[in-house]
Scaffold this motif. Structure first.
Motif, PDB file in Angstrom:
ATOM      1  N   ARG A 190       0.824  -1.210   0.000  1.00 47.19           N
ATOM      2  CA  ARG A 190       0.000   0.000   0.000  1.00 47.19           C
ATOM      3  C   ARG A 190       0.861   1.263   0.000  1.00 47.19           C
ATOM      4  N   VAL A 191       1.956   1.236   0.754  1.00 45.16           N
ATOM      5  CA  VAL A 191       2.877   2.374   0.781  1.00 45.16           C
ATOM      6  C   VAL A 191       3.503   2.575  -0.598  1.00 45.16           C
ATOM      7  N   LEU A 192       3.841   1.460  -1.247  1.00 42.33           N
ATOM      8  CA  LEU A 192       4.427   1.532  -2.585  1.00 42.33           C
ATOM      9  C   LEU A 192       3.457   2.193  -3.556  1.00 42.33           C
ATOM     10  N   PHE A 193       2.220   1.772  -3.530  1.00 41.47           N
ATOM     11  CA  PHE A 193       1.220   2.358  -4.433  1.00 41.47           C
ATOM     12  C   PHE A 193       1.080   3.858  -4.184  1.00 41.47           C
ATOM     13  N   ARG A 194       1.024   4.250  -2.918  1.00 44.62           N
ATOM     14  CA  ARG A 194       0.903   5.680  -2.613  1.00 44.62           C
ATOM     15  C   ARG A 194       2.101   6.446  -3.153  1.00 44.62           C
ATOM     16  N   GLY A 195       3.278   5.833  -3.093  1.00 47.43           N
ATOM     17  CA  GLY A 195       4.478   6.483  -3.592  1.00 47.43           C
ATOM     18  C   GLY A 195       4.459   6.717  -5.086  1.00 47.43           C
ATOM     19  N   TYR A 196       3.641   5.945  -5.804  1.00 42.60           N
ATOM     20  CA  TYR A 196       3.528   6.103  -7.253  1.00 42.60           C
ATOM     21  C   TYR A 196       2.298   6.930  -7.647  1.00 42.60           C
ATOM     22  N   GLY A 197       1.668   7.556  -6.668  1.00 38.39           N
ATOM     23  CA  GLY A 197       0.566   8.459  -6.972  1.00 38.39           C
ATOM     24  C   GLY A 197      -0.823   7.866  -6.893  1.00 38.39           C
ATOM     25  N   PHE A 198      -0.944   6.632  -6.417  1.00 42.67           N
ATOM     26  CA  PHE A 198      -2.269   6.029  -6.257  1.00 42.67           C
ATOM     27  C   PHE A 198      -2.948   6.638  -5.027  1.00 42.67           C
ATOM     28  N   THR A 199      -4.200   7.008  -5.171  1.00 50.37           N
ATOM     29  CA  THR A 199      -4.961   7.529  -4.045  1.00 50.37           C
ATOM     30  C   THR A 199      -5.489   6.371  -3.203  1.00 50.37           C
ATOM     31  N   ASP A 200      -6.010   6.690  -2.023  1.00 44.05           N
ATOM     32  CA  ASP A 200      -6.602   5.650  -1.188  1.00 44.05           C
ATOM     33  C   ASP A 200      -7.770   4.977  -1.909  1.00 44.05           C
ATOM     34  N   ALA A 201      -8.521   5.775  -2.681  1.00 43.17           N
ATOM     35  CA  ALA A 201      -9.637   5.206  -3.447  1.00 43.17           C
ATOM     36  C   ALA A 201      -9.117   4.236  -4.509  1.00 43.17           C
ATOM     37  N   ASP A 202      -7.985   4.585  -5.149  1.00 48.49           N
ATOM     38  CA  ASP A 202      -7.376   3.696  -6.144  1.00 48.49           C
ATOM     39  C   ASP A 202      -6.958   2.375  -5.489  1.00 48.49           C
ATOM     40  N   ILE A 203      -6.337   2.476  -4.322  1.00 49.12           N
ATOM     41  CA  ILE A 203      -5.860   1.274  -3.631  1.00 49.12           C
ATOM     42  C   ILE A 203      -7.032   0.398  -3.213  1.00 49.12           C
ATOM     43  N   THR A 204      -8.086   1.024  -2.752  1.00 49.35           N
ATOM     44  CA  THR A 204      -9.295   0.259  -2.408  1.00 49.35           C
ATOM     45  C   THR A 204      -9.819  -0.480  -3.628  1.00 49.35           C
ATOM     46  N   GLU A 205      -9.820   0.187  -4.780  1.00 49.60           N
ATOM     47  CA  GLU A 205     -10.288  -0.445  -6.024  1.00 49.60           C
ATOM     48  C   GLU A 205      -9.399  -1.622  -6.402  1.00 49.60           C
ATOM     49  N   ILE A 206      -8.095  -1.459  -6.259  1.00 49.52           N
ATOM     50  CA  ILE A 206      -7.161  -2.541  -6.564  1.00 49.52           C
ATOM     51  C   ILE A 206      -7.425  -3.740  -5.677  1.00 49.52           C
ATOM     52  N   VAL A 207      -7.556  -3.497  -4.387  1.00 56.61           N
ATOM     53  CA  VAL A 207      -7.770  -4.582  -3.429  1.00 56.61           C
ATOM     54  C   VAL A 207      -9.117  -5.253  -3.669  1.00 56.61           C
ATOM     55  N   ARG A 208     -10.134  -4.452  -4.019  1.00 61.58           N
ATOM     56  CA  ARG A 208     -11.461  -5.016  -4.288  1.00 61.58           C
ATOM     57  C   ARG A 208     -11.402  -5.967  -5.480  1.00 61.58           C
ATOM     58  N   ARG A 209     -10.631  -5.593  -6.505  1.00 56.61           N
ATOM     59  CA  ARG A 209     -10.576  -6.400  -7.710  1.00 56.61           C
ATOM     60  C   ARG A 209      -9.625  -7.591  -7.581  1.00 56.61           C
ATOM     61  N   VAL A 210      -8.451  -7.365  -7.003  1.00 52.26           N
ATOM     62  CA  VAL A 210      -7.434  -8.417  -6.906  1.00 52.26           C
ATOM     63  C   VAL A 210      -6.762  -8.318  -5.537  1.00 52.26           C
ATOM     64  N   SER A 211      -7.416  -8.855  -4.528  1.00 51.68           N
ATOM     65  CA  SER A 211      -6.883  -8.744  -3.168  1.00 51.68           C
ATOM     66  C   SER A 211      -5.549  -9.461  -3.001  1.00 51.68           C
ATOM     67  N   LEU A 212      -5.310 -10.504  -3.798  1.00 52.81           N
ATOM     68  CA  LEU A 212      -4.060 -11.247  -3.697  1.00 52.81           C
ATOM     69  C   LEU A 212      -2.837 -10.386  -4.012  1.00 52.81           C
ATOM     70  N   ILE A 213      -3.068  -9.231  -4.586  1.00 54.74           N
ATOM     71  CA  ILE A 213      -1.947  -8.353  -4.905  1.00 54.74           C
ATOM     72  C   ILE A 213      -1.241  -7.892  -3.631  1.00 54.74           C
ATOM     73  N   LEU A 214      -1.958  -7.942  -2.501  1.00 54.71           N
ATOM     74  CA  LEU A 214      -1.369  -7.552  -1.218  1.00 54.71           C
ATOM     75  C   LEU A 214      -0.317  -8.540  -0.741  1.00 54.71           C
ATOM     76  N   THR A 215      -0.289  -9.719  -1.328  1.00 54.92           N
ATOM     77  CA  THR A 215       0.670 -10.738  -0.904  1.00 54.92           C
ATOM     78  C   THR A 215       1.938 -10.746  -1.760  1.00 54.92           C
ATOM     79  N   LEU A 216       1.987  -9.893  -2.803  1.00 57.38           N
ATOM     80  CA  LEU A 216       3.151  -9.869  -3.691  1.00 57.38           C
ATOM     81  C   LEU A 216       4.289  -9.060  -3.083  1.00 57.38           C
ATOM     82  N   ASP A 217       5.485  -9.411  -3.480  1.00 52.41           N
ATOM     83  CA  ASP A 217       6.666  -8.686  -3.014  1.00 52.41           C
ATOM     84  C   ASP A 217       6.669  -7.295  -3.647  1.00 52.41           C
TER      85      ASP A 217
END
Length: 395
Positions: A86-113
């Motif tokens: 989540r910190v990485l995404f914020r560093g690339y300009g993703f908003t909290d709403a963007d991150i929520t959308e990512i997690v909603r669509r592909v939650s497994l992305i939280l387990t990637l390095d």
């Protein structure tokens, strides 16, 4: 010709049951994920048969509702890694709403390095000019191999589209198309277009407009190609690509249903045929949207159907954002006696926002301040006082 064309589509619908009620250009996201996302070992380590309470709690902290979080069969074994993602995404300009959308669509992305797997891909898309918002709507792209899939696909597309500007534009319009397999989907699709006689310049323009064609089977491409030619359009005609794109987005059942909807308002086959060739998008709107627009123009504004279908760009315009505000401005000006009630009404509604604003808003803003309010939607359009006189003028 139009009736014959519709019958051809119906016959094909009977011959190809799999086309009914589906859009061949839209693959099942779950199938794409299981086929091209993580390795089997990664899936085995991250998925569970039942919802994990601790994981549900974490997903809720990401912005998901408890009900939505409970649908994800996932176990987050390291919240530190998930936090780092989540910190990485914020560093690339993703908003909290963007991150929520990512997690909603592909939650497994939280387990990637975050550094080994995600950062190189985020850097790659950043160099292409792809905005975080677009990646948030298609996060499965971040699960694809950079070297084996993303880079080869981009190199192939760059060779067709030419400039990185066109490449960025095409991806931004249809980011999910990058999920297509280069060998199985992209190459055969482009080869089919060439085989059917579409010039290289037209192929480039088509992919810029609708890169989703790369996810469509070659049989489907051939069928739609024949359908467009049956409408009397040649590959050299300006409207060919737009008509091809429109038909590609519609199943045959949907096409026939929308044709029937227009016919129910008294639109003839010949009128609809010509209108579609001029403005193919008139069949891409939802049934509700089409009906709403037809009722407004025919019932509220009292336009003749022949007059409306002769200017199909009106049907392609947004009622709420374009047509109604402009009608409100014209209503204010006729009420105040600032414009002739016999103005060519349809012509006034057409044209760019800049031209309309200069001609009817800025010109009268000082003497009739209400025109600004009307244009901004702050004055409700309730029809024209002398509507019959206003809308009866032929173009």
């Amino acid at each position: 010709m139009f009736a014959s064309f519709c019958r051809r589509r119906l016959l094909r619908l009977r011959r190809i049951p799999s086309a009914a009620g589906t859009n061949p250009s839209r693959p099942n996201p779950s199938d794409a994920f299981l086929s091209h996302g993580y390795s089997s070992s990664a899936l085995a380590g991250g998925t569970v048969s039942e919802p994990c309470p601790a994981t549900i709690s974490y997903l809720v902290s990401c912005g998901l509702s408890p009900a939505a979080a409970a649908t994800h069969k996932l176990r987050i074994r390291s919240t530190d890694k998930a936090d780092a993602v989540r910190v990485l995404f914020r560093g690339y300009g993703f908003t909290d709403a963007d991150i929520t959308e990512i997690v909603r669509r592909v939650s497994l992305i939280l387990t990637l390095d975050p550094d080994r797997i995600l950062r190189p891909k985020l850097d790659f898309f950043a160099t292409l000019g792809i905005k975080p918002r677009k990646l948030a709507t298609t996060p499965l792209l971040l699960t694809r191999s950079l070297d084996k899939h993303l880079v080869p696909c981009i190199q192939f597309l760059r060779g067709i589209l030419g400039t990185d500007g066109d490449l960025c534009y095409a991806i931004t319009r249809t980011p999910r198309a990058l999920m297509a397999d280069l060998e199985k989907n992209m190459l055969p699709a482009v080869d089919a277009l060439r085989r059917l006689g579409l010039p290289e310049k037209s192929i480039s323009k088509l992919l810029t407009l609708e890169m989703g064609v790369l996810m469509v089977s070659t049989d489907r491409i051939s069928q739609v190609f024949e359908d467009v030619k049956a409408l009397g359009l040649d590959v050299t005609d300006t409207g060919f690509l737009y008509s091809f794109r429109a038909l590609l987005c519609l199943s045959r059942e949907t096409w026939l249903r929308k044709v029937a909807l227009y016919r129910s308002f008294g639109v003839s086959e010949a009128e609809l045929h010509m209108a579609f060739k001029t403005q193919p998008t008139i069949l891409l709107f939802s049934d509700e949207n089409i009906e709403k627009k037809l009722r407004f123009f025919l019932d509220e504004l009292k336009l003749q159907q022949s007059e409306l279908m002769a200017k199909p760009v009106l049907l392609a315009s947004s009622l709420e954002k374009t047509i109604i505000p402009r009608c409100a401005v014209l209503s204010v000006l006729t009420r105040e006696g600032m414009i002739d009630p016999n103005i060519k009404f349809v012509s006034a509604l057409l044209g760019s926002a800049k031209i309309f604003s200069k001609r009817f808003v800025l010109r009268y803003a000082h003497d009739v301040p209400d025109v600004v309010k009307a244009y901004e939607g702050k004055i409700t359009f309730e029809g024209f006082r002398d509507r019959d006189a206003l809308v009866s003028q032929k173009q």
